[in-house]
Design a protein around this motif. Structure first.
Motif, PDB file in Angstrom:
ATOM      1  N   PRO A 106      16.260 -19.469  60.287  1.00  0.00           N
ATOM      2  CA  PRO A 106      17.186 -18.536  59.658  1.00  0.00           C
ATOM      3  C   PRO A 106      16.547 -17.159  59.484  1.00  0.00           C
ATOM      4  O   PRO A 106      15.356 -17.038  59.233  1.00  0.00           O
ATOM      5  CB  PRO A 106      17.498 -19.169  58.303  1.00  0.00           C
ATOM      6  CG  PRO A 106      16.612 -20.330  58.151  1.00  0.00           C
ATOM      7  CD  PRO A 106      15.902 -20.567  59.423  1.00  0.00           C
ATOM      8  N   ASN A 107      17.352 -16.131  59.622  1.00  0.00           N
ATOM      9  CA  ASN A 107      16.940 -14.737  59.460  1.00  0.00           C
ATOM     10  C   ASN A 107      15.847 -14.330  60.438  1.00  0.00           C
ATOM     11  O   ASN A 107      15.088 -13.401  60.175  1.00  0.00           O
ATOM     12  CB  ASN A 107      16.485 -14.458  58.022  1.00  0.00           C
ATOM     13  CG  ASN A 107      17.582 -14.718  57.026  1.00  0.00           C
ATOM     14  OD1 ASN A 107      18.740 -14.409  57.275  1.00  0.00           O
ATOM     15  ND2 ASN A 107      17.228 -15.322  55.907  1.00  0.00           N
ATOM     16  N   ASN A 108      15.740 -15.004  61.561  1.00  0.00           N
ATOM     17  CA  ASN A 108      14.762 -14.665  62.584  1.00  0.00           C
ATOM     18  C   ASN A 108      15.368 -13.583  63.468  1.00  0.00           C
ATOM     19  O   ASN A 108      16.398 -13.783  64.078  1.00  0.00           O
ATOM     20  CB  ASN A 108      14.394 -15.894  63.414  1.00  0.00           C
ATOM     21  CG  ASN A 108      13.237 -15.639  64.338  1.00  0.00           C
ATOM     22  OD1 ASN A 108      12.476 -14.711  64.141  1.00  0.00           O
ATOM     23  ND2 ASN A 108      13.102 -16.473  65.342  1.00  0.00           N
ATOM     24  N   LYS A 109      14.730 -12.442  63.520  1.00  0.00           N
ATOM     25  CA  LYS A 109      15.255 -11.321  64.293  1.00  0.00           C
ATOM     26  C   LYS A 109      14.445 -11.158  65.566  1.00  0.00           C
ATOM     27  O   LYS A 109      13.232 -11.291  65.565  1.00  0.00           O
ATOM     28  CB  LYS A 109      15.184 -10.034  63.492  1.00  0.00           C
ATOM     29  CG  LYS A 109      16.037 -10.064  62.239  1.00  0.00           C
ATOM     30  CD  LYS A 109      15.895  -8.797  61.452  1.00  0.00           C
ATOM     31  CE  LYS A 109      16.692  -8.890  60.165  1.00  0.00           C
ATOM     32  NZ  LYS A 109      16.477  -7.723  59.315  1.00  0.00           N
ATOM     33  N   THR A 110      15.120 -10.845  66.656  1.00  0.00           N
ATOM     34  CA  THR A 110      14.445 -10.558  67.910  1.00  0.00           C
ATOM     35  C   THR A 110      14.188  -9.066  67.968  1.00  0.00           C
ATOM     36  O   THR A 110      15.120  -8.257  67.891  1.00  0.00           O
ATOM     37  CB  THR A 110      15.309 -10.990  69.106  1.00  0.00           C
ATOM     38  OG1 THR A 110      15.616 -12.380  68.977  1.00  0.00           O
ATOM     39  CG2 THR A 110      14.576 -10.748  70.409  1.00  0.00           C
ATOM     40  N   ILE A 111      12.916  -8.705  68.094  1.00  0.00           N
ATOM     41  CA  ILE A 111      12.540  -7.297  68.151  1.00  0.00           C
ATOM     42  C   ILE A 111      12.366  -6.926  69.609  1.00  0.00           C
ATOM     43  O   ILE A 111      11.569  -7.535  70.311  1.00  0.00           O
ATOM     44  CB  ILE A 111      11.247  -7.046  67.359  1.00  0.00           C
ATOM     45  CG1 ILE A 111      11.460  -7.436  65.895  1.00  0.00           C
ATOM     46  CG2 ILE A 111      10.810  -5.596  67.484  1.00  0.00           C
ATOM     47  CD1 ILE A 111      10.209  -7.394  65.056  1.00  0.00           C
ATOM     48  N   PRO A 112      13.116  -5.924  70.092  1.00  0.00           N
ATOM     49  CA  PRO A 112      13.004  -5.552  71.501  1.00  0.00           C
ATOM     50  C   PRO A 112      11.619  -4.975  71.802  1.00  0.00           C
ATOM     51  O   PRO A 112      11.014  -4.318  70.966  1.00  0.00           O
ATOM     52  CB  PRO A 112      14.098  -4.509  71.701  1.00  0.00           C
ATOM     53  CG  PRO A 112      14.424  -4.011  70.338  1.00  0.00           C
ATOM     54  CD  PRO A 112      14.083  -5.106  69.373  1.00  0.00           C
ATOM     55  N   ASN A 113      11.147  -5.218  73.002  1.00  0.00           N
ATOM     56  CA  ASN A 113       9.830  -4.775  73.422  1.00  0.00           C
ATOM     57  C   ASN A 113       9.928  -3.423  74.141  1.00  0.00           C
ATOM     58  O   ASN A 113       9.519  -3.282  75.285  1.00  0.00           O
ATOM     59  CB  ASN A 113       9.181  -5.825  74.323  1.00  0.00           C
ATOM     60  CG  ASN A 113       7.705  -5.578  74.507  1.00  0.00           C
ATOM     61  OD1 ASN A 113       7.102  -4.825  73.750  1.00  0.00           O
ATOM     62  ND2 ASN A 113       7.125  -6.195  75.518  1.00  0.00           N
ATOM     63  N   VAL A 114      10.527  -2.437  73.460  1.00  0.00           N
ATOM     64  CA  VAL A 114      10.668  -1.090  74.017  1.00  0.00           C
ATOM     65  C   VAL A 114      10.258  -0.079  72.957  1.00  0.00           C
ATOM     66  O   VAL A 114      10.304  -0.352  71.759  1.00  0.00           O
ATOM     67  CB  VAL A 114      12.114  -0.800  74.481  1.00  0.00           C
ATOM     68  CG1 VAL A 114      12.513  -1.684  75.635  1.00  0.00           C
ATOM     69  CG2 VAL A 114      13.086  -0.940  73.342  1.00  0.00           C
TER      70      VAL A 114
END
Length: 144
Positions: free
Chosen positions: A116-124
């Motif tokens: 839960p509440n796991n966010k994907t952080i873009p690699n840019v």
């Protein structure tokens, strides 16, 4: 629950929180096992059981405890059952906070989408233009 049960539970929780991935001695032994063709022609269940057995053996050796494979299996299945129950809750309910052991199990199983509440952080990098400095330049100590 008797004191023996609570002691076994404490040992099982210590086993579950033991950092096998960062322990250099365990990793070296694991590499020797994996390079010895011990897992050729084995099913995934047999491989997982052998890896769990190696973790239990190493944990007992390092800590001096007497955790059995059955205790480790019971603790793992209990952890998986509690994690599954967490994900079966209705969407209207507020999700509870995962314990460290539950979070670790989800990460080890590759189920990071279930956290839960796991966010994907873009690699840019940030593509917005840099801001302009508007402050006055500080004078050097000898310039004052």
């Amino acid at each position: 629950m008797t004191t023996t049960d609570s002691k076994q539970r404490e040992i099982a929780e210590a086993y579950n929180s033991f950092s096998f991935t960062t322990d250099q001695e365990y990793q070296a032994g694991l590499q020797r096992i994996l390079s010895s063709d011990a897992f050729n022609n084995k099913s995934d269940a047999e491989k997982e059981n052998a890896l769990r057995l190696s973790r239990v053996f190493y944990f007992n050796k390092v800590t001096g405890n007497s955790l059995t494979l059955e205790d480790a299996l019971g603790f793992d299945s209990d952890l998986i059952r509690r994690t599954d129950q967490l994900h079966q809750t209705e969407t209207g309910e507020e999700a509870r906070t995962l314990t460290f052991a539950e979070l670790k199990a989800l990460i080890e199983q590759g189920k990071t989408d279930d956290i839960p509440n796991n966010k994907t952080i873009p690699n840019v990098l940030n593509e917005a233009p840099a801001s302009e400095s508007v402050g006055q330049i500080r004078k050097k100590p000898w310039e004052t």
